[in-house]
Design a protein around this motif. Structure first.
Motif, PDB file in Angstrom:
ATOM      1  N   SER A  54       0.822  -1.209   0.000  1.00 40.75           N
ATOM      2  CA  SER A  54       0.000   0.000   0.000  1.00 40.75           C
ATOM      3  C   SER A  54       0.859   1.262   0.000  1.00 40.75           C
ATOM      4  O   SER A  54       0.419   2.298  -0.475  1.00 40.75           O
ATOM      5  CB  SER A  54      -0.941   0.006   1.206  1.00 40.75           C
ATOM      6  OG  SER A  54      -0.185   0.110   2.406  1.00 40.75           O
ATOM      7  N   GLY A  56       3.616   1.599  -1.682  1.00 39.77           N
ATOM      8  CA  GLY A  56       4.313   1.701  -2.946  1.00 39.77           C
ATOM      9  C   GLY A  56       5.680   1.045  -2.943  1.00 39.77           C
ATOM     10  O   GLY A  56       6.348   1.012  -3.956  1.00 39.77           O
ATOM     11  N   SER A 125      10.053   1.471 -11.778  1.00 42.90           N
ATOM     12  CA  SER A 125      10.071   2.285 -12.985  1.00 42.90           C
ATOM     13  C   SER A 125      11.513   2.589 -13.385  1.00 42.90           C
ATOM     14  O   SER A 125      12.304   3.066 -12.583  1.00 42.90           O
ATOM     15  CB  SER A 125       9.326   3.595 -12.749  1.00 42.90           C
ATOM     16  OG  SER A 125       9.423   4.408 -13.883  1.00 42.90           O
ATOM     17  N   ALA A 177       2.709   3.242 -15.610  1.00 36.42           N
ATOM     18  CA  ALA A 177       1.501   3.610 -14.867  1.00 36.42           C
ATOM     19  C   ALA A 177       0.340   2.679 -15.226  1.00 36.42           C
ATOM     20  O   ALA A 177      -0.450   2.292 -14.355  1.00 36.42           O
ATOM     21  CB  ALA A 177       1.130   5.062 -15.155  1.00 36.42           C
ATOM     22  N   THR A 180       0.914  -0.693 -13.439  1.00 37.01           N
ATOM     23  CA  THR A 180       0.779  -0.691 -11.971  1.00 37.01           C
ATOM     24  C   THR A 180      -0.541  -0.107 -11.491  1.00 37.01           C
ATOM     25  O   THR A 180      -0.707   0.095 -10.298  1.00 37.01           O
ATOM     26  CB  THR A 180       1.938   0.088 -11.333  1.00 37.01           C
ATOM     27  OG1 THR A 180       1.916   1.419 -11.841  1.00 37.01           O
ATOM     28  CG2 THR A 180       3.257  -0.577 -11.619  1.00 37.01           C
ATOM     29  N   VAL A 183       0.208   4.070 -10.762  1.00 35.08           N
ATOM     30  CA  VAL A 183       1.369   4.509 -10.002  1.00 35.08           C
ATOM     31  C   VAL A 183       2.485   4.863 -10.984  1.00 35.08           C
ATOM     32  O   VAL A 183       2.831   4.075 -11.856  1.00 35.08           O
ATOM     33  CB  VAL A 183       1.856   3.392  -9.041  1.00 35.08           C
ATOM     34  CG1 VAL A 183       3.093   3.834  -8.290  1.00 35.08           C
ATOM     35  CG2 VAL A 183       0.752   3.030  -8.080  1.00 35.08           C
ATOM     36  N   ARG A 186       7.829   3.469  -8.297  1.00 31.30           N
ATOM     37  CA  ARG A 186       7.875   2.687  -7.059  1.00 31.30           C
ATOM     38  C   ARG A 186       9.269   2.711  -6.503  1.00 31.30           C
ATOM     39  O   ARG A 186      10.231   2.748  -7.245  1.00 31.30           O
ATOM     40  CB  ARG A 186       7.476   1.232  -7.319  1.00 31.30           C
ATOM     41  CG  ARG A 186       6.016   1.044  -7.511  1.00 31.30           C
ATOM     42  CD  ARG A 186       5.699  -0.418  -7.511  1.00 31.30           C
ATOM     43  NE  ARG A 186       4.271  -0.598  -7.572  1.00 31.30           N
ATOM     44  CZ  ARG A 186       3.692  -1.729  -7.823  1.00 31.30           C
ATOM     45  NH1 ARG A 186       4.401  -2.803  -8.040  1.00 31.30           N
ATOM     46  NH2 ARG A 186       2.395  -1.822  -7.837  1.00 31.30           N
TER      47      ARG A 186
END
Length: 187
Positions: A54, A56, A125, A177, A180, A183, A186
């Motif tokens: 949660s 990340g 990423s 993005a 994920t 997101v 990370r």
């Protein structure tokens, strides 16, 4: 004399979200036992894993598997690259250049493969690294298309590389993005 250290107002690890002073020790022990039984049955993930996902953060277990299974291909390629790099300083000058370039190329390809797998697997990423690789390829291609050119043409590969980098960065960021669920990066 110094103060004794103690936790104050820290939420209990039982998952109830209450401080240690508002629950009894027996209640906390019972909650721990229930959690252990649920994990033994495979019902619920640990609270630590839920909190990590949660927030990340990623863990080693979240990494995407290699397409070739457990065989350590990337590690072997990196080892070969290191041997070539070190060996390039120990050989005569006629072999030095090819060994150095081969070691750099193999090491770069191993790192690029890992970053592609992690990026498109949604683990971390690597948008800037991947965009930089695409931009370097575009700069090289533009240089050879313009045949090196003169002083007036020398700026063209740099401009093309900058534009390609920005476009590729945006595209890689969007792809991550989507993978994920929105997101952008990370840790």
């Amino acid at each position: 004399m110094g103060k004794r250290s103690r936790k104050r107002g820290v939420p209990e690890r039982s998952g109830a979200g209450l401080s240690a002073s508002s629950t009894s020790r027996a209640e906390r022990d019972a909650a721990r036992e229930r959690r252990a039984e649920a994990m033994a049955r495979g019902e619920a993930p640990s609270r630590r894993a839920v909190r990590r996902r949660s927030s990340g953060k990623t863990s080693f277990e979240d990494r995407p598997p290699a397409p070739w299974g457990n065989f350590p291909l990337v590690e072997i390629v990196v080892l070969i690259a290191l041997v070539l790099l070190v060996g390039s300083f120990l050989v005569d000058s006629s072999r030095r250049g090819p060994m150095l370039l081969g070691g750099l190329a193999l090491g770069s390809l191993a790192g690029l493969e890992l970053s592609i797998r992690e990026h498109f697997g949604g683990f971390r990423s690597h948008s800037a690294l991947l965009a930089g690789a695409v931009a370097a390829a575009a700069i090289t291609l533009t240089y050879f298309v313009t045949k090196g050119g003169g002083a007036g043409v020398a700026v063209v590969p740099v401009v093309v590389g900058g534009v390609v980098f920005m476009a590729a960065f945006w595209l890689f960021r969007q792809a991550f993005a989507r993978r994920t669920g929105g997101v952008g990066f990370r840790r």
